[in-house]
Design an enzyme around this catalytic site. Structure first.
Site, mmCIF file in Angstrom:
data_model
loop_
_atom_site.group_PDB
_atom_site.id
_atom_site.type_symbol
_atom_site.label_atom_id
_atom_site.label_comp_id
_atom_site.label_asym_id
_atom_site.label_seq_id
_atom_site.Cartn_x
_atom_site.Cartn_y
_atom_site.Cartn_z
ATOM 1 N NE ARG B 267 32.360 37.341 43.029
ATOM 2 C CZ ARG B 267 31.416 38.244 43.137
ATOM 3 N NH1 ARG B 267 30.807 38.433 44.284
ATOM 4 N NH2 ARG B 267 31.088 38.963 42.095
ATOM 5 C CG PHE B 402 36.927 34.705 34.740
ATOM 6 C CD1 PHE B 402 37.551 34.278 35.881
ATOM 7 C CD2 PHE B 402 37.062 33.930 33.581
ATOM 8 C CE1 PHE B 402 38.295 33.110 35.889
ATOM 9 C CE2 PHE B 402 37.803 32.756 33.580
ATOM 10 C CZ PHE B 402 38.416 32.354 34.736
ATOM 11 C CD GLU B 403 33.189 32.657 38.441
ATOM 12 O OE1 GLU B 403 32.285 32.930 39.249
ATOM 13 O OE2 GLU B 403 33.108 31.738 37.611
ATOM 14 N N GLY B 404 33.648 38.368 38.757
ATOM 15 C CA GLY B 404 33.745 39.623 39.511
ATOM 16 C C GLY B 404 35.204 40.032 39.563
#
Lengths: 265, 596
Positions: B267, B402-404
Site C-alpha cells: 500500500r 488493487f492493494e485493498g
C-alpha cells in the site's frame, strides 16, 4: 594496464540555463549535475579494457568544486577503481590551459599506460583540454575516436575516427597516449545498484594546489590565458513556417521566400 | 541533512501531537547514494522501456520477462532482499524512491512491483532460512520471477473467504492444492507462485509453488484490461497440484498475517510510487501548455490552467511528504533490528498501518486527479493515443482498486485508530478530553498562540485535528462498536483524517526546510502549505458539520458553536497564492521540489 580517465561534471543536458544578472556566468542554483556524456564513453571504454586485461586499474580524475565528488562516484559505481578530485578555491576561473596544466600535474606521478577522456565537455564545448594535457605530458594524442583497439602487449593502440565523406582515418599510437572519445565508441553501462553501494568504499582522494606543487598564479583565473568577458543566451529562434498547398505551388512559394525574404538564393 | 535523526513516532500519533514538533524524513533528505539509485532506475526506464513501449503494451511474448531479468542484473529487483541472501538490504525510503521512478510506465511498474513486492516479500519476511536460501538469491537477480495469488472470483476485498483448499497427502509429503485464482499479475510468465489456500478448507495458509516440474497448474487467458496493457494478468487454476510439505510458508492457519502485512507494505509503495507518474504528467502538461496557442497566446497563460498546475503541484508536494515521512520512520525503527528478527520487523511495519492506508488512498486519488487535469490541459489531443496522458490516464484507474480498494482502506483508517485507542495504544481519548477542556476555557484556546514562520498554516492544522476528532468522538459516542456498520460516517471520518495527515506532513516538511535553508528559499513550499491547510481546514469543517448533523440531533447547535471556537482567524487569498505557486512550476517546466 593502468588507465586514467579525465572526467568533468556538467549540467544535465535538460537543464534550463539561466545567466547571472552581472553576466559573469550561469546560475548554478538548482542545476542537476551529471557526468559529461563524452566522458561516459571514456569511462566505459576504460572498463572494457580493464575487463579484458587482468590486473588493470581505472582511476577517474576530475577538477572542479566539491560537488564533483558525486559524479566521480558515478564512475566508481560503474566499476572504476579509484578517484582523484583536484579541488581548490584558487582554481576558480581556470581556462582550458590552466585546467590542462593542473590535470597534467596530477597525472604525472601516476604513470598511466593510457589516458581516456571525452572529446569535449558539453558545457563550454571548448574541446581543447585533451590536446593540451597531451602536450604537457609529452604524450601522443588521438582525438575524436569512435573505435579503439589496444594491442595484446599493451604497447600500442589503434584508433579509428570518422572523417568527411564517411571515410575512416586509422591512427596508431604508442602508449602511453591520450585518447579522446567520440559518440559511438561504445554504449556506456548503467551504474548498477550493487555497484553504487560498493563505490562508497573505493579509494578516493581530494587534493589541493599545495599538494600538487602548483602556485596559485599558475592556475585558475590567474594562470588563464583566456578570459570570458560576458555570458549571454542565444537569441530565441523564430518559429518555423509551414507552407501549405500542393507540392508544386508550395515549392514555388518556398523559392520566392528564399529569394525575397531570406535572400539566400 | 539526511544524518539528522528522525523520530520514531507511534502510528496514528500525528493526530495528537503538535505539528512539526519532531524531525521527519522528507524528499529533501535523500542521500547521494539514494539519488544514484534513483538515476539508474530513471535511466533504465528512459533507455530500455520507453523506446519499446509499443511492443510492451502489445504484450510481445517474452519481452517483459527479459526486461525484468535485465533490471535484475542492474540490482533493481533486490532492494528489499537482505544482504545475507544476495540482496541489497536497502531502506524503505530507497525502495519507495526507486518505485517512483519505475512507476513512470504503469504496466512495467506493476510487473516489477508484483515480483519484488507481493511476490518476494512473503519469503523475505515469513520464509524459513531454508526457503530464503533456496529462493531469494534467484528472486534478487530476476533469474526466477514471482507472482502473488490471493484473489479469487468469489473473494476480492473479503480475502479471508477464499475457497482454494490444501490437504496433506496420505504419505504426509505433499499438500494437494485445488482451487482457482483471479487477476494474478505476472501469471503469464511467473516461475514462482505465492498461493493462499485453506488447509483442510478452514485454516488460512500460504504456500510457495514452483511452476517447473509441477503438474496441474493451468494459466488462463490474458485479461483484456482498460489499462496496464503491457502487464500479464490471468486467472490460474490449481488441480491436484502437489506442493512439497517444506513449501508451506509460515504456519498453518496464520496465512492471514502474511497476506495483510504484505499488503500493508504494498500500500504505501503504491501510494508513494504514484507520485512518480504525477510529476511526469504535470511536466508534460506544462510543456504542452507553453506551445499550444489559442486566442493568440500560449494556453499556459490562462488563469484556469494555472490554477490546475498549482493544485496538481500542491497535491504532489503533500503526497510525497506523507509517504517519505513514514518510510523514514520505518527505516529509523528497522535500523536497530537484526536482519533475522522478522517478528520485530513486522511489528515496526505494522505500526504504520494507519498511515499506509492513508498514503494508499491519498496517492492513488492524487494520481487519478493529476491524470484527469493534465489530460484536460491537452484538450482534444489529450484524448488521443498520440499524446502522453492517454496511457497513464487508463493505467492509473486500477490504483484505487488493487492493494485493498480505497473503500476498504477508508474503513481501516478510523477502524484501526479506534481499536488502538481502546487498547490503550494511542492516547486518543485523553486528547479528546483535552480538546473539551480547551473549549471550556474562557480565554481562547492554547493553540491560538501558535507562532513562528508558518504560524497560520500550523494553526489551521492544529485546529483541524481538533475539529476532526471532536466530531468523530460524537459519532463514536453515539454508535459505540456499531460504528463499523455506519460506513458513511466511517468514510467521513477517514476523509478528515487523511486531510489532517496531508496538512501535518506538508507543514512538518516546510518547517524543516525553513529551518535548514531559510524562508527565502522556501517561498513556494510555504505558499503550498498555506493553501493546502486552508482548503483542508475548510473541507474538514464541512465534513465535521455533516457528522454532527447526523449524530447529534437536538444538541447539534451546541456543537456547531464549539466548532466556531475552533475557527481560524482570517483567511489567505488562495487565488492569488495559487497564481504564485503556478508561476514557480511553469517557470521550472514541472515539479522540482524533491531532491531526486
Amino acid at each position: 594496464m593502468k588507465i586514467g580517465v579525465l572526467m568533468k561534471q556538467v549540467p544535465d543536458t535538460e537543464t534550463k540555463i539561466r545567466i547571472k544578472d552581472d553576466a559573469s556566468g550561469i546560475v548554478v542554483d538548482g542545476i542537476k549535475w551529471v557526468m559529461n556524456p563524452y566522458d561516459e564513453y571514456a569511462v566505459e571504454e576504460a572498463l572494457r579494457i580493464k575487463e579484458k586485461k587482468a590486473g588493470s586499474t581505472v582511476t577517474i580524475i576530475s577538477m572542479g568544486p566539491k560537488r564533483s565528488v558525486e559524479t566521480i562516484r558515478t564512475g566508481l559505481a560503474m566499476g572504476a577503481d579509484s578517484g582523484i578530485l583536484i579541488d581548490d578555491p584558487a582554481l576558480e576561473g581556470a581556462d582550458c590551459y590552466a585546467t590542462a596544466k593542473a590535470l597534467a600535474k596530477v597525472m604525472e606521478p601516476e604513470n598511466f599506460d593510457l589516458i581516456l577522456c571525452g572529446k569535449q565537455a558539453i558545457d563550454d564545448d571548448s574541446a581543447q583540454v585533451p590536446q593540451m594535457v597531451a602536450e604537457f605530458l609529452g604524450m601522443p594524442q588521438a582525438m575524436v575516436i569512435d573505435k579503439l583497439v589496444v594491442s595484446d602487449d599493451g604497447k600500442k593502440a589503434t584508433c579509428y575516427r570518422r572523417i568527411e565523406g564517411g571515410a575512416k582515418e586509422v591512427l596508431e599510437v604508442d602508449l602511453p597516449a591520450i585518447v579522446a572519445a567520440e559518440k559511438g565508441l561504445n554504449e556506456p553501462r548503467y551504474a548498477s545498484l550493487p555497484g553504487i553501494m560498493k563505490a562508497k568504499s573505493k579509494p578516493f582522494k581530494e587534493i589541493n594546489l599545495g599538494a600538487l606543487g602548483l602556485k596559485a598564479e599558475e592556475v585558475g583565473a590567474k594562470g588563464a590565458k583566456l578570459k570570458v568577458k560576458k555570458y549571454f543566451l542565444p537569441a530565441e529562434k523564430a518559429p518555423g513556417k509551414i507552407i501549405p498547398g500542393e507540392p508544386e505551388d508550395a515549392a514555388r512559394a518556398l523559392v520566392k521566400m528564399l529569394r525575397e525574404e531570406a535572400k539566400v538564393v | 541533512m539526511a544524518e539528522k535523526q528522525v523520530k520514531i513516532a507511534k502510528g496514528g500519533s500525528f493526530l495528537l501531537e503538535p505539528t512539526g514538533s519532531y524531525r521527519v524524513f522528507t524528499p529533501d533528505d535523500f542521500t547521494e547514494e539514494q539519488k544514484m539509485f534513483s538515476k539508474t532506475a530513471s535511466d533504465f526506464l528512459e533507455k530500455e522501456i520507453i523506446p519499446i513501449l509499443e511492443k510492451i503494451e502489445h504484450k510481445q511474448p517474452g519481452l517483459v520477462p527479459s526486461l525484468l531479468k535485465k533490471a535484475g542484473e542492474l540490482g533493481l529487483l533486490m532492494i528489499d532482499i537482505p544482504k545475507k541472501y544476495d540482496g541489497l538490504g536497502e531502506s524503505k525510503a530507497t525502495s519507495m524512491l526507486v518505485s517512483e521512478k519505475m512507476a513512470r510506465i504503469g504496466s512495467w511498474a506493476v510487473s516489477a512491483g508484483a515480483h519484488t513486492g507481493i511476490g518476494t516479500l512473503p519469503i523475505v519476511y515469513f520464509g524459513n532460512p531454508e526457503q530464503k536460501k533456496r529462493y531469494l538469491p534467484r528472486l534478487a537477480t530476476g533469474e526466477i520471477l514471482s507472482c502473488y495469488c490471493l484473489t479469487e472470483t468469489g473473494s476480492g476485498s473479503d480475502a479471508l473467504s477464499l475457497k482454494t483448499k490444501a490437504v496433506l497427502s496420505p504419505d504426509g509429503k505433499h499438500y494437494i492444492l485445488n482451487g482457482g485464482k483471479q487477476f494474478i499479475t505476472n501469471a503469464g510468465f511467473a516461475d514462482l507462485f505465492i498461493v493462499y489456500a485453506k488447509v483442510d478448507g478452514d485454516k488460512f495458509s500460504a504456500f510457495i509453488v514452483e511452476k517447473a516440474g509441477t503438474e496441474g497448474i493451468q494459466i488462463g487467458a490474458e485479461e483484456k484490461k482498460l489499462g496496464l496493457k503491457g502487464s500479464s494478468t490471468c486467472s490460474i487454476t490449481f488441480e491436484n497440484v502437489k506442493v512439497p510439505k517444506e513449501n508451506l510458508l509460515g504456519e498453518i492457519g496464520k496465512g492471514h498475517k502474511i497476506a495483510f502485512n504484505i499488503l500493508n507494505i504494498g500500500r504505501f509503495k503504491l501510494g508513494a510510487g504514484a507520485m512518480g507518474p504525477c510529476k511526469v504528467m504535470l511536466a508534460e502538461a506544462i510543456k504542452y501548455g507553453k506551445v499550444r496557442v489559442q486566442f493568440g497566446k500560449p494556453i499556459i497563460d490562462f488563469g484556469m490552467l494555472r490554477r490546475k498546475v498549482a493544485d496538481m503541484a500542491i497535491k504532489i508536494y503533500a503526497g510525497e511528504s506523507m509517504a517519505y515521512r513514514i518510510a523514514g520512520m520505518m527505516d529509523a525503527g528497522l535500523k536497530s533490528v537484526d536482519e533475522d528478527d522478522v517478528v520485530k520487523q513486522m511489528e515496526i511495519i505494522e505500526e504504520y498501518a494507519i498511515e499506509d492506508s492513508i498514503i494508499k488512498v491519498y496517492g492513488t486519488e492524487v494520481i487519478n486527479y493529476v491524470a484527469d487535469e493534465s489530460l484536460q490541459m491537452f484538450g482534444g489531443y489529450g484524448f488521443t493515443e498520440e499524446y502522453p496522458i492517454e496511457r497513464p490516464y487508463r493505467d492509473c484507474r486500477v490504483d484505487r482498486i488493487f492493494e485493498g480498494t480505497n473503500e476498504i482502506n477508508r474503513l481501516l483508517i478510523p477502524g484501526t485508530i479506534l481499536r488502538r485507542a481502546s487498547k490503550g495504544q494511542l492516547p486518543l481519548f485523553e486528547f479528546i478530553a483535552r480538546i473539551n477542556s480547551e473549549l471550556e476555557e474562557k480565554s481562547k484556546s492554547r493553540i491560538s498562540k501558535t507562532s513562528g514562520p508558518l504560524a497560520w498554516a500550523v494553526r489551521a492544522c492544529e485546529l483541524s485535528k481538533r475539529v476532526a476528532l471532536y466530531a468523530s468522538n460524537l459519532a463514536v459516542q453515539k454508535y459505540a462498536l456499531a460504528i463499523q456498520d455506519e460506513q458513511e460516517v466511517m468514510e467521513t471520518m477517514a476523509n478528515m483524517i487523511i486531510d489532517t495527515y496531508a496538512m501535518d506532513s506538508a507543514c512538518a516538511r516546510t518547517l524543516q526546510l525553513i529551518e535548514d535553508r531559510g524562508k527565502t528559499k522556501t517561498r513556494v513550499q510555504m505558499d503550498i502549505a498555506n493553501v493546502l491547510c486552508q482548503e483542508s481546514y475548510d473541507r474538514i469543517n464541512l465534513l465535521a458539520r455533516n457528522i454532527i448533523t447526523a449524530v447529534a440531533g437536538d444538541e447539534a447547535k451546541k456543537h456547531f458553536k464549539n466548532l466556531e471556537k475552533l475557527g481560524t482567524k482570517g483567511r489567505i487569498d488562495s487565488i492569488k497564492i495559487k497564481k504564485e505557486i503556478a508561476a514557480h512550476f511553469v517557470e521550472a517546466d514541472g515539479y522540482n521540489l524533491s531532491a531526486s
